[in-house]
Design a protein around this motif. Sequence first.
Motif, PDB file in Angstrom:
ATOM      1  N   ARG A  39      20.454  27.661  -7.864  1.00  0.00           N
ATOM      2  CA  ARG A  39      19.653  26.877  -8.814  1.00  0.00           C
ATOM      3  C   ARG A  39      19.443  27.643 -10.117  1.00  0.00           C
ATOM      4  NH1 ARG A  39      19.482  22.091 -10.280  1.00  0.00           N
ATOM      5  NH2 ARG A  39      17.520  21.273 -10.889  1.00  0.00           N
ATOM      6  N   SER A  40      19.090  28.925 -10.039  1.00  0.00           N
ATOM      7  CA  SER A  40      18.862  29.679 -11.271  1.00  0.00           C
ATOM      8  C   SER A  40      20.171  29.857 -12.037  1.00  0.00           C
ATOM      9  CB  SER A  40      18.195  31.022 -10.993  1.00  0.00           C
ATOM     10  OG  SER A  40      19.026  31.827 -10.197  1.00  0.00           O
ATOM     11  N   HIS A  41      21.275  30.054 -11.332  1.00  0.00           N
ATOM     12  CA  HIS A  41      22.558  30.152 -12.029  1.00  0.00           C
ATOM     13  C   HIS A  41      22.921  28.800 -12.644  1.00  0.00           C
ATOM     14  CE1 HIS A  41      26.643  30.907 -13.139  1.00  0.00           C
ATOM     15  NE2 HIS A  41      26.994  29.828 -12.473  1.00  0.00           N
ATOM     16  N   TYR A  42      22.734  27.754 -11.891  1.00  0.00           N
ATOM     17  CA  TYR A  42      23.067  26.398 -12.329  1.00  0.00           C
ATOM     18  C   TYR A  42      22.361  26.071 -13.651  1.00  0.00           C
ATOM     19  CZ  TYR A  42      23.413  21.278 -11.796  1.00  0.00           C
ATOM     20  OH  TYR A  42      23.664  19.955 -11.967  1.00  0.00           O
ATOM     21  N   ASP A  43      21.081  26.426 -13.756  1.00  0.00           N
ATOM     22  CA  ASP A  43      20.308  26.133 -14.967  1.00  0.00           C
ATOM     23  C   ASP A  43      20.779  26.928 -16.180  1.00  0.00           C
ATOM     24  OD1 ASP A  43      18.781  24.318 -13.573  1.00  0.00           O
ATOM     25  OD2 ASP A  43      17.129  25.716 -13.233  1.00  0.00           O
ATOM     26  N   MET A  76      28.859  26.980 -18.582  1.00  0.00           N
ATOM     27  CA  MET A  76      29.907  25.977 -18.401  1.00  0.00           C
ATOM     28  C   MET A  76      29.340  24.604 -18.029  1.00  0.00           C
ATOM     29  SD  MET A  76      32.343  27.720 -19.377  1.00  0.00           S
ATOM     30  CE  MET A  76      33.746  26.678 -19.102  1.00  0.00           C
ATOM     31  N   ARG A  77      28.020  24.516 -17.838  1.00  0.00           N
ATOM     32  CA  ARG A  77      27.443  23.198 -17.558  1.00  0.00           C
ATOM     33  C   ARG A  77      27.487  22.368 -18.833  1.00  0.00           C
ATOM     34  NH1 ARG A  77      21.845  22.458 -18.946  1.00  0.00           N
ATOM     35  NH2 ARG A  77      20.985  24.367 -19.811  1.00  0.00           N
ATOM     36  N   LEU A  78      27.180  21.102 -18.729  1.00  0.00           N
ATOM     37  CA  LEU A  78      27.245  20.223 -19.886  1.00  0.00           C
ATOM     38  C   LEU A  78      25.965  20.329 -20.719  1.00  0.00           C
ATOM     39  CD1 LEU A  78      28.910  17.018 -18.443  1.00  0.00           C
ATOM     40  CD2 LEU A  78      29.931  18.811 -19.849  1.00  0.00           C
ATOM     41  N   ALA A  99      30.586  28.503  -4.671  1.00  0.00           N
ATOM     42  CA  ALA A  99      31.143  28.468  -6.026  1.00  0.00           C
ATOM     43  C   ALA A  99      30.231  27.670  -6.941  1.00  0.00           C
ATOM     44  CB  ALA A  99      32.531  27.842  -5.997  1.00  0.00           C
ATOM     45  N   CYS A 100      30.153  28.089  -8.176  1.00  0.00           N
ATOM     46  CA  CYS A 100      29.384  27.372  -9.190  1.00  0.00           C
ATOM     47  C   CYS A 100      29.974  25.969  -9.352  1.00  0.00           C
ATOM     48  CB  CYS A 100      29.447  28.122 -10.515  1.00  0.00           C
ATOM     49  SG  CYS A 100      28.762  27.186 -11.905  1.00  0.00           S
ATOM     50  N   PRO A 101      29.128  24.932  -9.357  1.00  0.00           N
ATOM     51  CA  PRO A 101      29.658  23.573  -9.506  1.00  0.00           C
ATOM     52  C   PRO A 101      30.246  23.309 -10.891  1.00  0.00           C
ATOM     53  CG  PRO A 101      27.266  23.539  -9.502  1.00  0.00           C
ATOM     54  CD  PRO A 101      27.679  24.940  -9.173  1.00  0.00           C
ATOM     55  N   TRP A 102      29.957  24.181 -11.851  1.00  0.00           N
ATOM     56  CA  TRP A 102      30.492  24.004 -13.206  1.00  0.00           C
ATOM     57  C   TRP A 102      31.813  24.738 -13.397  1.00  0.00           C
ATOM     58  CZ3 TRP A 102      28.359  20.020 -15.062  1.00  0.00           C
ATOM     59  CH2 TRP A 102      27.018  19.757 -14.846  1.00  0.00           C
ATOM     60  N   SER A 103      32.344  25.296 -12.328  1.00  0.00           N
ATOM     61  CA  SER A 103      33.658  25.963 -12.349  1.00  0.00           C
ATOM     62  C   SER A 103      33.728  27.140 -13.311  1.00  0.00           C
ATOM     63  CB  SER A 103      34.768  24.954 -12.685  1.00  0.00           C
ATOM     64  OG  SER A 103      34.760  23.911 -11.753  1.00  0.00           O
ATOM     65  N   GLY A 149      33.622  30.117 -12.262  1.00  0.00           N
ATOM     66  CA  GLY A 149      34.297  31.161 -11.514  1.00  0.00           C
ATOM     67  C   GLY A 149      33.352  32.046 -10.723  1.00  0.00           C
ATOM     68  N   LEU A 150      32.076  31.931 -10.956  1.00  0.00           N
ATOM     69  CA  LEU A 150      31.103  32.766 -10.257  1.00  0.00           C
ATOM     70  C   LEU A 150      30.798  32.177  -8.881  1.00  0.00           C
ATOM     71  CD1 LEU A 150      29.401  35.302 -10.828  1.00  0.00           C
ATOM     72  CD2 LEU A 150      27.563  33.786 -11.494  1.00  0.00           C
ATOM     73  N   ARG A 151      30.637  33.071  -7.915  1.00  0.00           N
ATOM     74  CA  ARG A 151      30.204  32.677  -6.580  1.00  0.00           C
ATOM     75  C   ARG A 151      28.864  33.347  -6.349  1.00  0.00           C
ATOM     76  NH1 ARG A 151      33.801  30.202  -3.530  1.00  0.00           N
ATOM     77  NH2 ARG A 151      32.974  30.923  -1.553  1.00  0.00           N
ATOM     78  N   VAL A 152      27.869  32.575  -5.967  1.00  0.00           N
ATOM     79  CA  VAL A 152      26.512  33.110  -5.811  1.00  0.00           C
ATOM     80  C   VAL A 152      25.948  32.724  -4.449  1.00  0.00           C
ATOM     81  CG1 VAL A 152      26.008  33.090  -8.282  1.00  0.00           C
ATOM     82  CG2 VAL A 152      25.467  31.097  -6.917  1.00  0.00           C
ATOM     83  N   ALA A 153      24.932  33.485  -4.038  1.00  0.00           N
ATOM     84  CA  ALA A 153      24.235  33.150  -2.798  1.00  0.00           C
ATOM     85  C   ALA A 153      23.593  31.784  -2.972  1.00  0.00           C
ATOM     86  CB  ALA A 153      23.168  34.199  -2.499  1.00  0.00           C
ATOM     87  N   PRO A 154      23.571  30.970  -1.933  1.00  0.00           N
ATOM     88  CA  PRO A 154      22.959  29.642  -2.056  1.00  0.00           C
ATOM     89  C   PRO A 154      21.532  29.689  -2.603  1.00  0.00           C
ATOM     90  CG  PRO A 154      24.141  29.800   0.016  1.00  0.00           C
ATOM     91  CD  PRO A 154      24.152  31.179  -0.606  1.00  0.00           C
ATOM     92  N   SER A 155      20.789  30.736  -2.265  1.00  0.00           N
ATOM     93  CA  SER A 155      19.409  30.845  -2.758  1.00  0.00           C
ATOM     94  C   SER A 155      19.347  31.106  -4.260  1.00  0.00           C
ATOM     95  CB  SER A 155      18.668  31.955  -2.012  1.00  0.00           C
ATOM     96  OG  SER A 155      19.325  33.196  -2.227  1.00  0.00           O
ATOM     97  N   SER A 156      20.428  31.575  -4.861  1.00  0.00           N
ATOM     98  CA  SER A 156      20.463  31.860  -6.299  1.00  0.00           C
ATOM     99  C   SER A 156      21.178  30.772  -7.096  1.00  0.00           C
ATOM    100  CB  SER A 156      21.187  33.177  -6.560  1.00  0.00           C
ATOM    101  OG  SER A 156      20.563  34.226  -5.887  1.00  0.00           O
TER     102      SER A 156
END
Length: 114
Positions: free
Chosen positions: A33-37, A41-43, A18-22, A24-31
């Motif tokens: 970092r790119s989703h996180y950036d 919903m991140r700050l 699950a995305c740490p920013w909640s 709702g997206l669930r991504v492969a662990p290898s992806s």
Amino acid sequence: RPPPHLPPPPALPPPPVACPWSCGLRVAPSSLRSHYDGCEMRLFSCPYAPYGCGHSGTGPDVRAHAADDKGGCPYHRVRGVVQLCRRLEGDALRARAAADADGRERDERERAMR
């Protein structure tokens, strides 16, 4: 254990996380970092933070805050002055870089003449 004449079973991919920013997206662990950036919903900090605004929030929240003339970012209301300051800062940085380059060229010419 499989019989020796059979190849081992393929490794299963790791389960999505699950995305740490909640968002709702669930991504492969290898992806992750790119989703996180790029996750909305991140700050984020207000684009006027360098000028004193301390507001932070999600992407949509910060965009609404920074664009609101009524009760949003006080720096947005004086954006013309802020834009002028940004342009002057950029001009000053470019002038300093040009002066530094000129000084290096002068030093190199002086060294070559010795």
